[in-house]
Design a protein around this motif. Structure first.
Motif, PDB file in Angstrom:
ATOM      1  N   ALA A 230      11.716   8.103  36.586  1.00 21.41           N
ATOM      2  CA  ALA A 230      11.042   6.819  36.438  1.00 21.41           C
ATOM      3  C   ALA A 230      11.448   6.176  35.129  1.00 21.41           C
ATOM      4  O   ALA A 230      11.559   6.851  34.097  1.00 21.41           O
ATOM      5  N   SER A 231      11.658   4.858  35.158  1.00 18.33           N
ATOM      6  CA  SER A 231      12.053   4.140  33.946  1.00 18.33           C
ATOM      7  C   SER A 231      11.536   2.703  34.003  1.00 18.33           C
ATOM      8  O   SER A 231      11.741   2.007  35.008  1.00 18.33           O
ATOM      9  N   LEU A 239       3.463  -3.651  33.744  1.00 23.36           N
ATOM     10  CA  LEU A 239       4.621  -2.792  33.495  1.00 23.36           C
ATOM     11  C   LEU A 239       5.369  -2.563  34.806  1.00 23.36           C
ATOM     12  O   LEU A 239       4.817  -1.999  35.754  1.00 23.36           O
ATOM     13  N   GLU A 240       6.624  -2.990  34.850  1.00 26.26           N
ATOM     14  CA  GLU A 240       7.456  -2.787  36.030  1.00 26.26           C
ATOM     15  C   GLU A 240       8.260  -1.506  35.854  1.00 26.26           C
ATOM     16  O   GLU A 240       9.019  -1.375  34.908  1.00 26.26           O
ATOM     17  N   VAL A 241       8.086  -0.580  36.785  1.00 25.59           N
ATOM     18  CA  VAL A 241       8.730   0.728  36.701  1.00 25.59           C
ATOM     19  C   VAL A 241       9.626   0.924  37.922  1.00 25.59           C
ATOM     20  O   VAL A 241       9.197   0.721  39.061  1.00 25.59           O
ATOM     21  N   PRO A 287      11.774   2.898  45.130  1.00 25.21           N
ATOM     22  CA  PRO A 287      10.889   1.740  45.005  1.00 25.21           C
ATOM     23  C   PRO A 287      10.748   1.255  43.561  1.00 25.21           C
ATOM     24  O   PRO A 287      11.071   1.962  42.610  1.00 25.21           O
ATOM     25  N   VAL A 288      10.254   0.028  43.437  1.00 24.41           N
ATOM     26  CA  VAL A 288       9.867  -0.545  42.140  1.00 24.41           C
ATOM     27  C   VAL A 288       8.383  -0.870  42.232  1.00 24.41           C
ATOM     28  O   VAL A 288       7.939  -1.508  43.202  1.00 24.41           O
ATOM     29  N   PHE A 289       7.626  -0.438  41.236  1.00 23.29           N
ATOM     30  CA  PHE A 289       6.177  -0.638  41.259  1.00 23.29           C
ATOM     31  C   PHE A 289       5.751  -1.306  39.960  1.00 23.29           C
ATOM     32  O   PHE A 289       6.226  -0.940  38.883  1.00 23.29           O
ATOM     33  N   VAL A 290       4.841  -2.289  40.086  1.00 18.64           N
ATOM     34  CA  VAL A 290       4.337  -3.010  38.919  1.00 18.64           C
ATOM     35  C   VAL A 290       2.903  -2.577  38.652  1.00 18.64           C
ATOM     36  O   VAL A 290       2.021  -2.737  39.514  1.00 18.64           O
ATOM     37  N   TYR A 291       2.664  -2.038  37.483  1.00 21.68           N
ATOM     38  CA  TYR A 291       1.314  -1.665  37.035  1.00 21.68           C
ATOM     39  C   TYR A 291       0.702  -2.883  36.356  1.00 21.68           C
ATOM     40  O   TYR A 291       1.026  -3.207  35.207  1.00 21.68           O
ATOM     41  N   TYR A 321       2.872  11.381  32.339  1.00 24.65           N
ATOM     42  CA  TYR A 321       2.266  10.222  32.966  1.00 24.65           C
ATOM     43  C   TYR A 321       2.996   8.935  32.576  1.00 24.65           C
ATOM     44  O   TYR A 321       3.597   8.842  31.509  1.00 24.65           O
ATOM     45  N   ILE A 322       2.899   7.966  33.464  1.00 29.65           N
ATOM     46  CA  ILE A 322       3.345   6.617  33.132  1.00 29.65           C
ATOM     47  C   ILE A 322       2.198   5.918  32.416  1.00 29.65           C
ATOM     48  O   ILE A 322       1.052   5.943  32.889  1.00 29.65           O
ATOM     49  N   VAL A 323       2.509   5.325  31.287  1.00 28.17           N
ATOM     50  CA  VAL A 323       1.469   4.711  30.445  1.00 28.17           C
ATOM     51  C   VAL A 323       1.712   3.209  30.366  1.00 28.17           C
ATOM     52  O   VAL A 323       2.730   2.762  29.835  1.00 28.17           O
TER      53      VAL A 323
END
Length: 428
Positions: A230-231, A239-241, A287-291, A321-323
């Protein structure tokens, strides 16, 4: 492995050399190994072991005249039915040595006659071989079964004193290897946690004389190994990951994006049962996910490999974790609108906000300026925007102390309020 084989062969040659001295033998051989007989009585002879293939007679013996002079050599071969040595080959060439080749397993004796002296020597030849077969008979998500079998040459000689058959102990062992690593030491293993790629497994059957055979089987993988990267792993909300699958042998990808960890912990502490920990799912490979909101998030990937009879699955979680960082507002305590290009504007810094409203008051509490942004867009770094240029009605405000009030709403839906004072200077 090669070094070990060379060491063992050297050791056998040394042993054979010293034994030949003790038993007085004048028969030599370039064999793979040599060991002494274990007759019940009398002088012991050497057994020369040749690693060969089935139906191959690799045995070879060389007799040498003890005096080094030319001699006649009469070779005979042991007959286990009569217990006697039958004529085999006469060598009257008059040389000091005589060599016989392509020998089948058995006992060989030679009478060396040089002048009036006749000497008799005996040695045994053993052609040692193995054949092996192997196949995969069962393959599941948890293991696969390998079924193997081998055949071997039976190495036997006879006690010349009694005629009794003597079996040679070979200490036969087996091992399975894959990619150079040993995975089993039994003939028919179950291989658990099979790899998620087609892999060749090799069976080696070997003995203490270093005679061996190898056979390989190809494991065609029916399992998958889930993994991903993940990046970025941290940044300001929204936050777009980007998620990149590094899985092996997958036909299907199922992504599970969990809710904020702290939010679920608070629900549990409050006695509320967390009904659903999943924020969203996806079935794309990458996939791309936006938090949208700040928080600490875990992600799970489940991959599936389909075969004719079943579907194998594997699960992978992020190690950390993604922060998505919390909202933040910072205002300066000094600014100098003097036109020198340095600190000329009252700049507000903020992150992870949905909206922001800034009001500025003079020392008597009169509002002299306001600024707002109700459409904060996605970004990857802290936003810096000018909230006031230091002018009132187009004219520079007087130097002195001013007050600010900031009202903001974070991406976490939390209100962020700030207030305080700052100094306005105009000296150049």
């Amino acid at each position: 492995m090669m070094k070990r084989q060379q060491t063992l062969k050297l050791l056998f040659l040394l042993i054979a050399f010293f034994i030949s001295i003790t038993v007085g033998a004048q028969i030599s051989a370039l064999s793979d190994a040599s060991i002494p007989t274990e007759y019940s009585a009398g002088t012991q002879d050497l057994i020369h072991i040749f690693c060969s293939a089935p139906d191959q007679n690799a045995g070879q013996l060389t007799a040498t005249s003890a005096s080094g002079a030319g001699a006649n050599f009469e070779w005979t071969k042991y007959n286990s039915g009569t217990g006697l040595f039958d004529p085999f080959l006469s060598d009257n060439s008059g040389g000091a040595t005589s060599t016989i080749s392509n020998l089948e397993s058995g006992g060989y004796r030679v009478e060396v006659t040089a002048g009036a002296t006749t000497e008799t020597y005996t040695a045994w030849v053993m052609n040692s071989w193995y054949t092996a077969t192997a196949e995969i008979t069962e393959s599941t998500c948890d293991y696969f079964q390998v079924q193997a079998a081998f055949e071997e040459a039976q190495l036997v000689y006879y006690d010349l004193a009694t005629g009794a058959e003597q079996q040679i102990f070979k200490d036969v062992k087996t091992r399975w290897t894959a990619d150079g690593d040993q995975v089993a030491a039994v003939l028919n293993p179950q291989i658990f946690s099979p790899p998620a790629r087609n892999t060749e497994y090799t069976l080696t059957v070997y003995d203490r004389f270093d005679c061996q055979v190898e056979v390989s089987v190809l494991y065609e993988s029916v399992v998958t190994a889930a993994s991903f990267a993940a990046s970025p792993m941290e940044g300001e909300a929204p936050l777009e990951v980007a998620f990149t699958s590094t899985s092996l042998n997958a036909d299907q990808y199922e992504w599970f994006f969990f809710r904020d960890r702290d939010e679920m912990i608070l629900e549990g502490q409050g006695g509320t049962v967390v009904q659903d920990s999943i924020l969203q799912t996806a079935i794309d490979q990458n996939p791309v996910f936006v938090y949208e909101n700040s928080g600490t998030y875990q992600v799970k990937l489940v991959t599936t490999k389909f075969s004719d009879d079943f579907a194998c699955r594997d699960t992978f979680y992020l190690d950390s974790y993604i922060v998505a960082l919390s909202s933040l507002v910072e205002v300066p305590n000094v600014f100098t609108p003097n036109g020198d290009g340095l600190n000329d504007e009252f700049v507000v810094k903020y992150q992870s906000l949905q909206s922001i409203h800034v009001q500025i008051f003079n020392r008597w509490g009169k509002k002299i300026h306001s600024w707002e942004n109700n459409n904060v867009q996605g970004f990857e770094s802290t936003v810096s925007e000018s909230a006031w240029d230091g002018k009132i009605g187009g004219r520079y405000a007087s130097p002195g102390v001013y007050y600010y009030v900031v009202q903001a709403k974070g991406r976490d839906d939390q209100t962020r309020n700030a207030h305080g004072f700052f100094h306005l200077f105009r000296e150049k």
